[in-house]
Design a protein around this motif. Structure first.
Motif, PDB file in Angstrom:
ATOM      1  N   VAL A  69      13.596  26.987 -59.096  1.00  0.00           N
ATOM      2  CA  VAL A  69      14.323  26.703 -60.451  1.00  0.00           C
ATOM      3  C   VAL A  69      14.217  28.174 -60.592  1.00  0.00           C
ATOM      4  N   GLY A  70      15.783  28.656 -61.027  1.00  0.00           N
ATOM      5  CA  GLY A  70      16.000  29.908 -61.686  1.00  0.00           C
ATOM      6  C   GLY A  70      16.252  31.071 -60.771  1.00  0.00           C
ATOM      7  N   MET A  71      16.167  30.611 -59.567  1.00  0.00           N
ATOM      8  CA  MET A  71      16.358  31.680 -58.486  1.00  0.00           C
ATOM      9  C   MET A  71      17.641  31.310 -57.460  1.00  0.00           C
ATOM     10  N   PRO A  72      18.205  32.196 -56.838  1.00  0.00           N
ATOM     11  CA  PRO A  72      19.235  31.672 -55.937  1.00  0.00           C
ATOM     12  C   PRO A  72      18.725  31.151 -54.639  1.00  0.00           C
ATOM     13  N   ALA A  73      19.149  30.084 -54.293  1.00  0.00           N
ATOM     14  CA  ALA A  73      19.011  29.794 -52.820  1.00  0.00           C
ATOM     15  C   ALA A  73      19.428  30.376 -51.776  1.00  0.00           C
ATOM     16  N   ASN A  74      20.737  31.283 -52.131  1.00  0.00           N
ATOM     17  CA  ASN A  74      21.571  31.825 -51.020  1.00  0.00           C
ATOM     18  C   ASN A  74      22.287  33.022 -51.607  1.00  0.00           C
ATOM     19  N   ALA A  75      22.647  33.812 -50.828  1.00  0.00           N
ATOM     20  CA  ALA A  75      23.597  35.124 -51.119  1.00  0.00           C
ATOM     21  C   ALA A  75      24.850  34.623 -51.583  1.00  0.00           C
ATOM     22  N   GLY A  76      25.706  35.480 -52.550  1.00  0.00           N
ATOM     23  CA  GLY A  76      26.879  35.070 -52.847  1.00  0.00           C
ATOM     24  C   GLY A  76      27.844  35.938 -51.984  1.00  0.00           C
ATOM     25  N   PRO A  77      29.057  35.489 -52.336  1.00  0.00           N
ATOM     26  CA  PRO A  77      30.170  36.226 -51.087  1.00  0.00           C
ATOM     27  C   PRO A  77      29.930  37.841 -51.204  1.00  0.00           C
ATOM     28  N   GLY A  78      29.868  38.313 -50.002  1.00  0.00           N
ATOM     29  CA  GLY A  78      29.882  39.785 -49.771  1.00  0.00           C
ATOM     30  C   GLY A  78      28.098  40.078 -49.646  1.00  0.00           C
ATOM     31  N   GLU A  79      27.361  39.400 -50.187  1.00  0.00           N
ATOM     32  CA  GLU A  79      25.931  39.949 -50.409  1.00  0.00           C
ATOM     33  C   GLU A  79      25.201  39.484 -48.863  1.00  0.00           C
ATOM     34  N   LYS A  80      24.023  39.957 -49.051  1.00  0.00           N
ATOM     35  CA  LYS A  80      23.360  39.658 -47.643  1.00  0.00           C
ATOM     36  C   LYS A  80      21.856  39.108 -48.094  1.00  0.00           C
ATOM     37  N   LEU A  81      21.686  38.054 -47.571  1.00  0.00           N
ATOM     38  CA  LEU A  81      19.831  37.440 -47.858  1.00  0.00           C
ATOM     39  C   LEU A  81      19.201  37.776 -46.597  1.00  0.00           C
ATOM     40  N   VAL A  82      18.063  38.412 -46.955  1.00  0.00           N
ATOM     41  CA  VAL A  82      16.991  38.305 -45.582  1.00  0.00           C
ATOM     42  C   VAL A  82      15.664  37.857 -46.210  1.00  0.00           C
ATOM     43  N   ILE A  83      15.219  37.056 -45.397  1.00  0.00           N
ATOM     44  CA  ILE A  83      13.815  36.552 -45.740  1.00  0.00           C
ATOM     45  C   ILE A  83      12.786  36.966 -44.852  1.00  0.00           C
ATOM     46  N   LYS A  84      11.922  37.420 -45.160  1.00  0.00           N
ATOM     47  CA  LYS A  84      10.974  38.302 -44.380  1.00  0.00           C
ATOM     48  C   LYS A  84       9.456  38.052 -44.928  1.00  0.00           C
ATOM     49  N   ASP A  85       8.514  37.434 -44.289  1.00  0.00           N
ATOM     50  CA  ASP A  85       7.059  37.083 -44.597  1.00  0.00           C
ATOM     51  C   ASP A  85       7.178  36.245 -46.025  1.00  0.00           C
ATOM     52  N   GLY A  86       8.249  35.461 -46.147  1.00  0.00           N
ATOM     53  CA  GLY A  86       7.994  34.581 -47.292  1.00  0.00           C
ATOM     54  C   GLY A  86       8.918  35.324 -48.393  1.00  0.00           C
ATOM     55  N   ILE A  87       9.365  36.512 -48.086  1.00  0.00           N
ATOM     56  CA  ILE A  87       9.848  37.295 -49.510  1.00  0.00           C
ATOM     57  C   ILE A  87      11.469  37.378 -49.305  1.00  0.00           C
ATOM     58  N   TYR A  88      12.243  36.914 -50.276  1.00  0.00           N
ATOM     59  CA  TYR A  88      13.570  36.725 -50.231  1.00  0.00           C
ATOM     60  C   TYR A  88      14.190  37.825 -50.791  1.00  0.00           C
TER      61      TYR A  88
END
Length: 172
Positions: free
Chosen positions: A89-108
């Motif tokens: 709730v209240g946090m993005p599940a994915n990156a938007g266009p042109g953005e980069k999502l990295v998940i490392k050690d449970g930190i987005y």
């Protein structure tokens, strides 16, 4: 003798007027916190050119730390990164266009963000949010400058000396 006194008084007057004029010229770029939308400066954080700063808080539902990273660009706040622990709730599940999502050690971490805002309104947390501002390796608790539960508006402004005297310098 009268001519000499007149020259001294005119010189003094010109000096005072010059200092007054110089004190009204905006000279310090800062993240400015105003009381609601009144424009009344409560506190400010002086910025160096191209330096980023962070708004850090504890998410009210997840009870985990959230870090929003900003830079100031053309008198606007530009969000460049977001770090959080839970994409619920209240946090993005994915990156938007042109953005980069990295998940490392449970930190987005979403980076390469290009979201700009003329200002950001926020309520200073009463219980667990513990809003802070991080800048150049130091962290300042916003509740030291604002009453918990109060509404503040964060924006980028160039302040003159008179405005700087009216607000509290956060890192000073």
């Amino acid at each position: 003798m009268k001519k000499y006194r007149l020259i001294i008084m005119l010189s003094f007057l010109v000096t005072i007027l010059t200092l007054l004029f110089l004190s009204l010229i905006p000279s310090q770029k800062a993240v400015v916190f105003t009381k609601e939308d009144s424009g009344e400066i409560v506190a400010y954080l002086p910025l160096q050119e191209k330096q980023s700063f962070e708004i850090i808080y504890t998410h009210s539902i997840h009870k985990t730390k959230v870090i929003e990273t900003y830079v100031c660009k053309q008198q606007k706040l530009k969000q460049i990164a977001l770090t959080y622990h839970d994409p619920a709730v209240g946090m993005p599940a994915n990156a938007g266009p042109g953005e980069k999502l990295v998940i490392k050690d449970g930190i987005y971490t979403i980076s390469n963000m290009k979201r700009t805002f003329p200002f950001i309104d926020m309520r200073i947390g009463r219980v667990r949010a513990n809003h802070r501002i991080g800048y150049v390796g130091k962290v300042y608790q916003l509740k030291r400058f604002f009453r918990p539960g109060s509404w503040v508006r964060m924006s980028v402004q160039s302040l003159n000396k008179v405005q700087q005297l009216k607000g509290v310098k956060i890192n000073g």
